[in-house]
Write a protein that holds these residues in place. Structure first.
Motif, mmCIF file in Angstrom:
data_model
loop_
_atom_site.group_PDB
_atom_site.id
_atom_site.type_symbol
_atom_site.label_atom_id
_atom_site.label_comp_id
_atom_site.label_asym_id
_atom_site.label_seq_id
_atom_site.Cartn_x
_atom_site.Cartn_y
_atom_site.Cartn_z
ATOM 1 N N LYS A 104 26.740 51.476 48.899
ATOM 2 C CA LYS A 104 27.772 51.244 47.876
ATOM 3 C C LYS A 104 27.685 49.832 47.299
ATOM 4 O O LYS A 104 27.669 49.643 46.080
ATOM 5 C CB LYS A 104 29.170 51.483 48.487
ATOM 6 C CG LYS A 104 29.329 52.857 49.123
ATOM 7 C CD LYS A 104 30.692 53.043 49.755
ATOM 8 C CE LYS A 104 30.977 52.141 50.934
ATOM 9 N NZ LYS A 104 30.120 52.393 52.126
ATOM 10 N N THR A 105 27.608 48.860 48.194
ATOM 11 C CA THR A 105 27.474 47.480 47.726
ATOM 12 C C THR A 105 26.190 47.317 46.932
ATOM 13 O O THR A 105 26.168 46.683 45.872
ATOM 14 C CB THR A 105 27.480 46.512 48.929
ATOM 15 O OG1 THR A 105 28.716 46.663 49.623
ATOM 16 C CG2 THR A 105 27.306 45.075 48.496
ATOM 17 N N THR A 106 25.122 47.945 47.445
ATOM 18 C CA THR A 106 23.836 47.851 46.756
ATOM 19 C C THR A 106 23.928 48.431 45.346
ATOM 20 O O THR A 106 23.348 47.882 44.412
ATOM 21 C CB THR A 106 22.760 48.599 47.572
ATOM 22 O OG1 THR A 106 22.873 48.193 48.932
ATOM 23 C CG2 THR A 106 21.376 48.279 47.067
ATOM 24 N N ILE A 131 33.086 40.431 44.934
ATOM 25 C CA ILE A 131 32.162 40.761 46.017
ATOM 26 C C ILE A 131 32.903 41.058 47.320
ATOM 27 O O ILE A 131 34.060 40.696 47.497
ATOM 28 C CB ILE A 131 31.125 39.632 46.246
ATOM 29 C CG1 ILE A 131 31.804 38.289 46.504
ATOM 30 C CG2 ILE A 131 30.186 39.534 45.063
ATOM 31 C CD1 ILE A 131 30.836 37.176 46.833
ATOM 32 N N GLN A 132 32.184 41.742 48.215
ATOM 33 C CA GLN A 132 32.784 42.199 49.470
ATOM 34 C C GLN A 132 32.855 41.075 50.505
ATOM 35 O O GLN A 132 33.870 40.862 51.130
ATOM 36 C CB GLN A 132 31.956 43.369 50.021
ATOM 37 C CG GLN A 132 32.433 43.907 51.355
ATOM 38 C CD GLN A 132 31.547 45.041 51.875
ATOM 39 O OE1 GLN A 132 30.456 45.277 51.364
ATOM 40 N NE2 GLN A 132 32.024 45.727 52.892
ATOM 41 N N ASN A 133 31.750 40.384 50.667
ATOM 42 C CA ASN A 133 31.710 39.359 51.707
ATOM 43 C C ASN A 133 31.646 37.969 51.102
ATOM 44 O O ASN A 133 30.694 37.620 50.448
ATOM 45 C CB ASN A 133 30.486 39.550 52.606
ATOM 46 C CG ASN A 133 30.529 40.863 53.330
ATOM 47 O OD1 ASN A 133 31.550 41.225 53.894
ATOM 48 N ND2 ASN A 133 29.436 41.594 53.274
ATOM 49 N N LEU A 181 34.565 46.227 41.771
ATOM 50 C CA LEU A 181 35.263 45.606 42.897
ATOM 51 C C LEU A 181 34.786 46.234 44.197
ATOM 52 O O LEU A 181 34.819 47.456 44.360
ATOM 53 C CB LEU A 181 36.777 45.770 42.771
ATOM 54 C CG LEU A 181 37.424 45.230 41.489
ATOM 55 C CD1 LEU A 181 37.750 46.365 40.547
ATOM 56 C CD2 LEU A 181 38.686 44.454 41.797
ATOM 57 N N ASP A 182 34.323 45.403 45.113
ATOM 58 C CA ASP A 182 33.807 45.904 46.383
ATOM 59 C C ASP A 182 34.869 45.740 47.460
ATOM 60 O O ASP A 182 35.148 44.633 47.919
ATOM 61 C CB ASP A 182 32.529 45.134 46.761
ATOM 62 C CG ASP A 182 31.650 45.936 47.712
ATOM 63 O OD1 ASP A 182 32.165 46.891 48.319
ATOM 64 O OD2 ASP A 182 30.465 45.593 47.844
ATOM 65 N N GLU A 183 35.462 46.842 47.844
ATOM 66 C CA GLU A 183 36.557 46.855 48.825
ATOM 67 C C GLU A 183 37.624 45.804 48.539
ATOM 68 O O GLU A 183 37.900 44.949 49.367
ATOM 69 C CB GLU A 183 35.990 46.700 50.241
ATOM 70 C CG GLU A 183 35.006 47.815 50.519
ATOM 71 C CD GLU A 183 34.662 47.986 51.988
ATOM 72 O OE1 GLU A 183 35.432 47.503 52.832
ATOM 73 O OE2 GLU A 183 33.636 48.614 52.261
HETATM 74 MG MG LIG Z 1 29.429 47.259 51.232
#
Ligand SMILES: [Mg+2]
Ligand SMILES: Nc1ncnc2c1ncn2[C@@H]1O[C@H](COP(=O)(O)OP(=O)(O)OP(=O)(O)O)[C@@H](O)[C@H]1O
Lengths: 276, 247
Positions: free
Chosen positions: B49-51, B89-91, B171-173
């Motif tokens: 998903k992030t990719t 981003i997620q992280n 939007l990632d999480e």
């Molecule tokens: Mg991810």
């Protein structure tokens, strides 16, 4: 440049050199400490050291050889840290070892000829017998750093904050990042004959480390770090020459003392104690 | 919205990889997103998903196929495309002492748009202020970002991407660190953005705070899209679950 203020020629040159070296290095120190690439300092100083010793071995002038090899390394720095897919700091660490090895290898080869000693002088530097051209070069690179910082302030600060987020904002990260690494490398190459490779490291880290204790925005750090560095370095040069003390080491020690003091008095370390 | 039928995001048989990875992480993904669509991307950890979001943002090498966002090929002209793409981003892990304030970080979202050698204008600050207010960050506007809680930091990043005035929002999480009330607020905000014609794509494992509108559900598994269909917000959770179990 400052002859009208300081009639003593030696002292004048020393003060000018310390002024520009500390100003340029202190500005860069903010980037270096915030981007966690402090090993670029000793990597580059050893690149210069290696350049100097290779130059001496083959019979070239030491300082131009040192600067030549440093510039070469400066160009390699960015692409190399990309290719290896590791932290820039790790790549720098490997490079540092290599440069050190090259330097020592050639110095060992020159044992007995006295030329090795000449190359080792790059590690300690010399503010007493400076050429006018060296000071001009220092002034030029320092101005270049200031112009670069002002022109690309947005881009640089965004990259310092978070490379990925800067990239997402639509900033061309790579040329700016390479530009930062390149300017640091050039600054180191040119400052080495003056303050010495070992002590240069202090200039490239400590001013920002002290400023960091008192500033919570990067803008303030960019102002405070150079101010601290200039005051300590110029004072160091004047005292060193007046009392015949080695200028570089003296200044470095004063810097460290200031750092310890700043940590002790930093508002960031303040802890509220509760009485039980 | 002009040209309501034109795809804002267009992926055509895309394979993307990470540098040094043996196999492409995203495999044969085709996707057409129109203005104003609200897309929820689900699927197990490591599904890609992030990719997928990074691919749309042009941050990864595309080995095959084409990715076009707002008419820009993100592979050859990623920088221009990214000025129009909002991407939370997620992280992110900010150092507690990182010397940047909430306001500075939100403004950073506009840096690419402002362009080389220019300073931000009054208009830029207006957008920053309204994004900060919209996410309820007004009181901590001048605080250092590293000293905020995880949820507050997440809100700052959302504000950053709203201030950017994106034409596509990824939007990632975004809900992962947010409390229940904030989830609903953010979700309503995203719904308004989508209603305004901007496609919103969110990766999420939390389906309780989805806005009350038609949602396109994508489920990913092993780098492929295994489900792509319209749904009511209340059925999204079930769709994702059954698709993941069946795969
Ligand atoms: Mg991810
Ligand atoms: N930097 C990287 N280099 C190589 N492979 C990676 C990298 N990042 C992710 N991968 C691989 O790509 C695959 C998909 O990862 P991705 O981060 O897209 O998953 P995800 O669906 O976002 O998972 P999560 O729900 O945990 O966030 C994983 O198998 C992972 O191992």
């Amino acid at each position: 440049m400052l002859e009208f203020l300081i009639p003593n020629n030696v002292l004048c040159h020393a003060v000018e050199a310390m002024l520009f070296a500390s100003l340029g290095c202190a500005l860069l120190s903010v980037l270096i400490t915030q981007m966690n690439i402090s090993s670029i300092g000793f990597t580059m100083s050893h690149a210069a050291f290696a350049g100097g010793s290779v130059g001496a071995f083959f019979g070239f002038a030491i300082i131009p050889s040192a600067i030549f090899i440093s510039i070469l390394t400066a160009f390699l720095m960015g692409p190399l840290s990309d290719r290896t897919r590791m932290h820039t700091d790790t790549t720098l660490g490997v490079l540092f070892g290599t440069m050190m090895a090259v330097a020592i290898f050639f110095i060992a080869l020159m044992q007995g000829t006295g030329k090795g000693f000449e190359a080792s002088s790059l590690l300690y530097g010399n503010v007493i017998s400076l050429y006018r051209e060296e000071i001009y070069a220092l002034a030029l690179i320092t101005i270049l750093i200031i112009v670069f910082l002002i022109a690309f302030y947005k881009e640089i600060t965004a990259i310092v904050f978070h490379k990925r987020i800067a990239e997402i904002a639509g900033i061309k990260v790579r040329p700016i990042y390479y530009g930062i690494l390149f300017l640091i490398s050039i600054m180191v190459a040119i400052s080495i004959p003056i303050v010495g490779g070992l002590l240069l490291y202090v200039w490239l880290v400590t001013p920002a480390a002290i400023a960091y204790q008192f500033c919570n925005t990067i803008k303030r750090m960019f102002i405070m770090a150079p101010l601290i560095a200039i005051i300590i370095s110029v004072t160091g040069a004047v005292c060193g020459i007046m009392y015949s003390l080695p200028v570089g080491p003296l200044t470095a020690v004063v810097f460290s003392a200031f750092f310890v003091g700043s940590v002790a008095f930093s508002p960031k370390r303040k802890v509220i104690f509760h009485k039980h | 919205m002009t040209g309501g039928a034109k795809d804002v995001i267009l992926l055509n048989q895309v394979y993307t990889t990470y540098e040094g990875a043996d196999l492409p992480v995203i495999q044969d993904v085709s996707l057409h997103i129109k203005p104003g669509e609200f897309v929820v991307i689900g699927g197990p950890n490591g599904a890609g998903k992030t990719t997928l979001l990074e691919t749309i943002a042009g941050l990864l090498p595309v080995v095959n196929g084409s990715v076009t966002v707002c008419g820009h090929d993100v592979v050859s002209d990623g920088c221009t495309a990214r000025k129009k793409i909002g991407y939370v981003i997620q992280n992110f892990d900010f150092h507690p002492f990182t010397p940047f304030t909430v306001e500075e970080v939100v403004l950073m979202g506009r840096y690419g748009k402002i362009g080389w050698l220019k300073r931000h204008s009054g208009y830029d600050m207006e957008k920053v202020t309204s994004a900060i207010d919209n996410l309820g960050l007004t009181l901590i506007r001048h605080n250092q970002i590293g000293k905020l809680s995880g949820g507050q930091q997440q809100k700052v990043l959302i504000a950053q991407n709203l201030a950017k005035e994106p034409e596509v929002l990824l939007l990632d999480e975004p809900f992962s660190n947010l409390d229940m009330v904030t989830r609903e607020e953010v979700s309503n905000l995203l719904c308004e953005i989508a209603d305004g014609g901007i496609p919103v794509l969110i990766v999420s494992h939390a389906f309780d705070a989805l806005p009350n509108r038609t949602i396109r559900v994508l489920v990913m598994q092993n780098g492929k899209i295994i489900l792509n269909q319209q749904s009511d917000p209340s059925k999204v959770g079930n769709l994702v679950r059954t698709a993941s179990v069946a795969a």
